[in-house]
Design a protein around this motif. Structure first.
Motif, short mmCIF file in Angstrom:
data_model
loop_
_atom_site.label_atom_id
_atom_site.label_comp_id
_atom_site.label_asym_id
_atom_site.label_seq_id
_atom_site.Cartn_x
_atom_site.Cartn_y
_atom_site.Cartn_z
N GLY A 318 85.01 -41.92 107.82
CA GLY A 318 85.34 -40.67 107.16
C GLY A 318 84.11 -39.80 107.00
N LEU A 319 84.31 -38.65 106.42
CA LEU A 319 83.23 -37.69 106.21
C LEU A 319 83.43 -37.01 104.86
N THR A 320 82.39 -36.34 104.40
CA THR A 320 82.51 -35.56 103.17
C THR A 320 83.69 -34.61 103.27
N GLU A 321 83.86 -34.01 104.43
CA GLU A 321 84.90 -33.00 104.62
C GLU A 321 86.31 -33.58 104.63
N THR A 322 86.44 -34.93 104.73
CA THR A 322 87.76 -35.56 104.75
C THR A 322 87.98 -36.44 103.51
N SER A 323 87.21 -36.24 102.49
CA SER A 323 87.43 -36.71 101.11
C SER A 323 87.25 -38.18 100.74
N PRO A 324 86.71 -39.13 101.40
CA PRO A 324 86.17 -39.08 102.74
C PRO A 324 86.96 -39.85 103.80
N VAL A 325 87.84 -40.81 103.41
CA VAL A 325 88.36 -41.77 104.38
C VAL A 325 89.45 -41.16 105.26
N ALA A 326 89.32 -41.36 106.56
CA ALA A 326 90.34 -40.92 107.52
C ALA A 326 91.00 -42.11 108.20
#
Length: 523
Positions: A318-326
């Motif tokens: 995940g990333l910061t922009e995806t809150s984070p877990v995708a």
């Protein structure tokens, strides 16, 4: 994006409800442990309401942006949820930033105040001064003269709030700054909805965390991984977060044993440090499982951890922009080492053609392409950067910049960052593949592979490694070891043995610093 849009006819939400609801349901359960001090949920919520009353008296209101420079201690959740309880926006700042970097975050976020831990005033106060921002301290002893108001004293004098202020679900709750691998860091705006839905999805169908579980809170809480996956998820479940203010492998291992922690969350560098610490003691915690994210974890490390601690590592992405877990190797299913699992509930993850920038062109399974994500976990956007937001979110999909493949079972395997890919003599070289081989060497504790400019080849492949203390392995030995395992155009021609690798706020290796350090000889 952070202004209030609530009305009686619309739904409301607040991330602060996570703590409030658990204080109602698990009042006497221990929420936080720091050293010998335990704080129950009812105590933490009462202290949070008192802090919120003090901040309200200082002028913080709905939509205010309040920065916080606080390490992994109980004051972090107190301040974080106090800000959110007022309907304000929390802007956590990396605890190791210098004054000009702090000034930038304060300016860019439009923060009206900085809540700064006294031990961090050396950089925080000058940064706030440069930005013209008011400072309130926490953790300052009463007899220490700092020149700033103490939040603890203000809380004693102020009227505590009764409960949190409801917000429109898509109001901004947090502004988290990306690591700034290209250009200045950008503030990613996380909504109450995305953060709450992320927490619920992780708790319900991704992780397996229950009231009574004890998690080691070693991840920095100013970062999205620690903030959401450890703190918000633990509090939502009514579990206990055992905090380590400053991570090192020996301390983390000792605390996990003493505090009977049964779940560990960390980034790859933390796992490597734990494995190193385990060589100096026979004490082991009784772990149910462990969770890894933030960067790719070599399969060799997963195998060593299982052998050493008797627990599986479930890796996600995940990333910061995806809150984070995708994506995640969901707990309850046998993890597939080397993959980052499948998409979490309610989130679509696919692989798209990275060469097409103005639209999303999905690619068939098995293709190497850019990971794209859409769903409830996507940020509102980058603060005051509409052009960057438009480039990042295309047709409703967030473009991650990471390369991966997706198999027919929906499992993703990270190949590398698009910007980290090395092109040598026209051939694509993915550093992660080379790092996996290096990590399998018994003397290698950490490894990073990167490209440097080269007149003949375009780029040359180099590696930096940290070796076991007793190792007699030479750089030439490592080059020969890797050359035996992969194609001739992929192996590193130079290996640098270092005492430590440069790490970013989330524990990722800063390859750009390695490039800057070693590239001049090839320029």
């Amino acid at each position: 994006m952070s202004s209030s849009r609530t009305s009686p006819s619309r739904a409301t939400a607040s991330v602060a409800s996570i703590l409030k609801e658990s204080a109602d349901r698990h009042a006497d359960a221990v929420a936080v442990v720091v050293g010998p001090t335990e704080t129950t949920y009812s105590e933490l919520w009462a202290e949070t309401r008192a802090y919120a009353g003090a901040l309200r008296a200082k002028g913080v209101t709905e939509g205010s942006r309040v920065a916080m420079l606080v390490p992994n201690v109980t004051d972090f959740p107190r301040v974080y949820y106090a800000i959110l309880s007022l309907g304000a926006v929390a802007v956590p700042i990396h605890a190791l930033l210098k004054q000009h970097e702090i000034e930038y975050v304060l300016h860019d976020s439009g923060s009206a105040m900085l809540v700064c831990a006294a031990p961090l005033l050396g950089e925080g106060a000058p940064g706030a001064g440069l930005a013209g921002v008011d400072v309130v301290t926490v953790l300052a002893p009463p007899d220490l003269v700092t020149g700033f108001d103490r939040l603890e004293a203000l809380a004693e004098a102020a009227e505590p709030i009764d409960t949190y202020v409801p917000r429109d679900p898509f109001d901004t709750a947090t502004i988290l700054y990306t690591s700034g691998t290209t250009g200045q860091p950008k503030g990613a705006e996380g909504s109450h909805f995305s953060l709450l839905e992320q927490t619920n999805a992780l708790l319900l169908s991704t992780f397996k965390i229950e009231a009574g579980d004890r998690l080691l809170g070693a991840l920095p809480l100013f970062h999205t991984f620690g903030q959401t996956c450890t703190m918000n998820v633990a509090f939502r479940a009514g579990a206990t977060m055992v905090m380590v203010p400053k991570f090192d492998g020996d301390t983390a291992l000792r605390v996990m044993v003493e505090q009977h922690c049964d779940i560990f969350m960390g980034v790859p560098t933390m796992y490597m440090a734990l494995l190193d610490a385990a060589t100096r003691t026979e004490s082991r915690p009784s772990l149910k499982y462990a969770i890894s994210g933030g960067a790719a974890l070599p399969v060799a490390i997963i195998d060593r951890f299982r052998e050493t601690f008797g627990a599986e590592i479930h890796e996600g992405y995940g990333l910061t922009e995806t809150s984070p877990v995708a994506t995640f190797n969901h707990v309850g299913r046998t993890p597939r080492p080397g993959t980052i699992g499948t998409a979490i509930w309610g989130v679509d993850v696919e692989v798209a053609d990275p060469s097409v920038s103005d639209s999303i062109v999905l690619m068939p399974n098995g293709s190497i392409g850019e990971i794209v994500v859409r769903g409830h976990n996507i940020m509102n956007g980058y603060l005051n950067r509409p052009d960057d937001t438009e480039k990042a979110i295309v047709d409703g999909w967030f473009r991650t910049g990471d390369l991966a493949t997706k198999d027919d079972d929906g499992y993703f395997t990270i190949v590398d960052r698009t910007k980290d890919m090395i092109i040598r003599n026209g051939y694509n070289v993915y550093p992660r593949q080379v790092e996996e081989v290096l990590a399998s060497h018994p003397d290698v504790r950490m490894a990073a592979v990167f490209g440097v400019p080269h007149e003949t080849h375009g780029q040359e492949i180099e590696a930096a490694v940290v070796l076991a203390p007793e190792s007699t392995t030479s750089p030439d030995d490592l080059i020969a070891f890797v050359a035996e395992e992969i194609a001739a155009y992929k192996y590193p021609r130079v290996v640098h043995v270092l005492d430590a690798l440069p790490l970013g706020p989330s524990g990722k290796v800063l390859k750009r610093e390695l490039v800057q350090r070693f590239a001049p000889a090839h320029a």
